[in-house]
Design a protein around this motif. Structure first.
Motif, PDB file in Angstrom:
ATOM      1  N   GLY A  40      82.244  42.260  65.746  1.00 30.76           N
ATOM      2  CA  GLY A  40      82.346  42.091  64.302  1.00 30.76           C
ATOM      3  C   GLY A  40      82.782  40.685  63.950  1.00 30.76           C
ATOM      4  N   ARG A 343      86.093  52.204  67.575  1.00 28.67           N
ATOM      5  CA  ARG A 343      85.604  51.515  66.383  1.00 28.67           C
ATOM      6  C   ARG A 343      86.444  51.880  65.161  1.00 28.67           C
ATOM      7  NH1 ARG A 343      80.484  53.927  63.535  1.00 28.67           N
ATOM      8  NH2 ARG A 343      82.161  55.458  63.219  1.00 28.67           N
ATOM      9  N   ASP A 344      86.727  53.157  64.989  1.00 27.48           N
ATOM     10  CA  ASP A 344      87.496  53.596  63.825  1.00 27.48           C
ATOM     11  C   ASP A 344      88.923  53.063  63.876  1.00 27.48           C
ATOM     12  OD1 ASP A 344      85.247  54.963  63.056  1.00 27.48           O
ATOM     13  OD2 ASP A 344      85.949  56.921  63.745  1.00 27.48           O
ATOM     14  N   ARG A 347      89.645  49.353  62.797  1.00 25.92           N
ATOM     15  CA  ARG A 347      89.572  48.983  61.381  1.00 25.92           C
ATOM     16  C   ARG A 347      90.946  48.695  60.795  1.00 25.92           C
ATOM     17  NH1 ARG A 347      85.068  53.670  60.219  1.00 25.92           N
ATOM     18  NH2 ARG A 347      83.224  52.389  60.715  1.00 25.92           N
ATOM     19  N   GLY A 348      91.991  49.090  61.508  1.00 24.39           N
ATOM     20  CA  GLY A 348      93.360  48.797  61.109  1.00 24.39           C
ATOM     21  C   GLY A 348      94.114  48.250  62.296  1.00 24.39           C
TER      22      GLY A 348
END
Length: 459
Positions: A40, A343-344, A347-348
C-alpha cells in the motif's frame, strides 16, 4: 510550542507502531499473500526467497510437494481473489480447469456420495497457481521480491532505528515488521532462543501418510465426471484424480505406514489396483508417466500465540505457524484467511500478539479436522480427543446419510469442508432429525456408482 514529556512519548509510540518497512521471509503462497495484504501507499514490502525462482510455472526445490495435487478450497479462492483481484480470470486463461466438487465421483467410507451442485473450484498444478499469484504480487506498488536470498538470522534493532534487522548472506535488511512465511523448514524456533524468547510449545500429529502421483495425458471427453476421489481410511489405501491444465490429469495413490506407495511405477500401480474401485488404476494404465512421491505430511502447530514476551513487529503465517497433512487441502486456504486478517489489522495500529491469537482462531477448525482424522490411524500413535472423536463420528454419520442419497447431509459437509460455514451447521436440528429417522426407518438405497469413462460399459 512546548510539548509535554507524555505527549512526546505518545508520539514516539505512535511512530513505532507505524509499519513502513516490511520483510517477508519466504516467497511461497503464504509469503506472497502476506505481501499482498500489506502492500500500500507509504509502505515497502520486501520478500526474501531462498530459491532461485523459475521464469515460468515450473516446480522448484523449496516446494517439495509442488508436483503433487493441490486442492484450492472455494473459500481460499475467494480470499485470494479478494487480495489480488483478477487472479481467478488469469488462472482460467492459463488453463486452470473449473469444476464443481459436487460432481466429483466420491467414494467415502459408507459408499458413493450423491451428485449435485456444491462449490466451484479451479483445478491446476501448484507451480501454475504460484506463478500467477507471484506475477500479481510483483506488480503491486512497493513490493520487491528478491530470490536466491537465504535468511540467516534475525536481530532486534534499536529504539532510534529499525525495529528489526534481517540477516542474509549479503547486507542485512531493516524492517519495522518481519513475517516468517518460510514453511515447515522455518528457522524461527532457534532464532527466538537466540533472542531470549520462548520456546513455543509445538504439537505434532503424524500418521505417516505418503502419496505418489503421476501426470497422465487424457484426451478431452474421456472422463465423464469432474474428478475421482477414493477416500483413504484406516483400513485401506486411497487415491484421487483431478484434471489440470494441458489436457492432463494428476492421478494419486495414498497410503499410511506400510501402505505408502513407493516411487517406482509398479508400487504406484499396485496401490491403485488394491483400491475398492478400478477407475484410478484404469486411468493411470492409459499412459506411462513418471511417478513422484511425497511423505512429509505430519501436522505440526507452533503455539506462538501463547509465548510470553512475544516481540513486537514479528509475525508467523502459513506452514511456519501451522502445517497440515496436505491430503486435506487446507494449507492455501488457511494462508489466504491469515492474509485477510493481516490486511484488516494493518488498517490501524498493528498489535502482533493480538494478531497471532487471531491467526490461532483461523487455524483451529482446519487443525481439528486434520488431526482428528489422522489420529484414527494406528500409525499416528495417539488418541483422538473425546470432543474431536464425537465430531468425527457425527461427520461419518452424515457421510453415511449422504451415501444413501441425503443431499442436505452431503452439502452441509461440503460447506464446512470448504470453510463456507461454521461446524455448528452440522448440528442443525434438520440433520439430527434426518439421522434419527434413518436409524429408525432405514437409510434407504445406496447411491449408485457414477459412470466414470465415456467408453465404460454398464454392468
Amino acid at each position: 510550542m512546548l510539548v509535554s514529556q507524555s505527549e512526546a512519548e505518545g508520539a514516539g509510540v505512535r511512530e513505532r507502531e507505524q509499519v513502513r518497512r516490511v520483510v517477508v521471509v519466504g516467497g511461497s503462497i503464504a509469503g506472497l499473500l502476506a505481501a499482498a495484504a500489506l502492500a500500500g501507499p507509504g509502505r515497502s514490502v520486501t520478500v526474501l526467497e531462498r530459491d532461485a525462482l523459475p521464469v515460468g510455472p515450473e516446480p522448484r526445490p523449496g516446494v517439495p510437494q509442488g508436483r503433487q495435487p493441490h486442492v484450492f478450497l472455494h473459500r481460499g479462492l475467494l480470499a485470494v481473489e479478494e487480495l489480488l483481484p483478477g487472479v481467478d480470470a488469469d488462472l482460467r486463461a492459463a488453463g486452470a480447469v473449473p469444476l464443481d466438487t459436487g460432481y466429483i465421483a466420491w467414494l467415502g467410507e459408507s459408499g458413493w456420495a450423491p451428485r449435485g451442485p456444491q462449490y466451484e473450484i479451479l483445478s491446476l498444478t501448484r507451480p501454475l497457481f504460484e506463478h500467477v499469484v507471484r506475477d500479481h504480487v510483483c506488480r503491486l506498488a512497493g513490493v520487491e521480491l528478491r530470490d536466491g536470498t537465504a535468511v540467516t538470522g534475525l536481530r532486534r534493532g534499536s529504539s532510534t532505528g529499525p525495529r528489526w534487522w534481517v540477516d542474509t548472506a549479503g547486507d542485512p535488511v531493516p524492517a519495522d515488521l518481519v513475517i516468517d512465511a518460510s514453511g515447515r523448514s522455518s528457522r524461527l524456533p532457534p532464532w527466538l532462543v537466540a533472542l531470549g524468547v520462548g520456546p513455543a510449545r509445538t504439537t505434532r500429529v503424524d500418521a505417516r501418510v505418503g502419496y505418489a502421483t503421476a501426470r497422465v495425458a487424457v484426451p478431452p471427453g474421456t472422463v465423464t465426471v469432474d474428478g475421482i476421489e477414493l477416500l483413504q481410511t484406516p483400513d485401506r489405501s486411497g487415491g484421487s484424480a483431478l484434471p489440470v491444465e494441458g489436457d492432463t490429469w494428476l492421478v494419486t495413490a495414498v497410503g499410511a505406514g506400510a501402505r505408502r506407495p513407493g516411487r517406482d511405477r509398479a508400487s504406484f500401480v499396485g496401490t491403485l489396483a488394491s483400491l475398492p474401485d478400478p477407475s484410478l488404476h484404469d486411468l493411470a494404465a492409459r499412459a506411462e508417466a513418471e511417478v513422484v512421491i511425497h511423505r512429509q505430511t505430519g501436522n505440526q502447530r507452533h503455539h506462538y500465540d501463547r509465548v510470553r514476551g512475544w516481540p513486537d513487529g514479528l509475525l508467523v503465517v502459513g506452514d511456519a505457524l501451522c502445517a497440515f497433512n496436505p491430503v486435506y487441502g487446507q494449507g492455501v486456504t488457511v494462508a489466504a484467511l491469515e492474509a485477510l486478517a493481516l490486511r484488516d489489522a494493518a488498517r490501524g495500529p498493528l498489535r502482533t500478539r493480538r494478531l497471532l491469537r487471531r491467526f490461532g482462531r483461523v487455524v483451529d477448525l482446519p487443525w481439528r479436522i486434520a488431526t482428528s482424522e489422522d489420529l484414527r490411524y494406528p500409525t499416528a500413535g495417539g488418541r483422538v480427543p473425546r470432543a474431536s472423536a464425537l465430531f468425527s463420528a457425527w461427520t461419518r454419520e452424515l457421510g453415511r446419510m449422504g451415501a444413501h442419497g441425503d443431499q442436505l447431509a452431503q452439502l452441509s459437509i461440503a460447506r464446512v469442508y470448504h470453510v463456507m460455514a461454521s461446524p455448528w451447521l452440522l448440528l442443525h436440528p434438520a440433520l439430527v432429525a434426518r439421522s434419527v429417522r434413518a436409524r429408525l426407518r432405514g437409510y434407504g438405497d445406496p447411491t449408485p456408482r457414477p459412470q466414470v469413462f465415456a467408453d465404460e460399459r454398464s454392468p
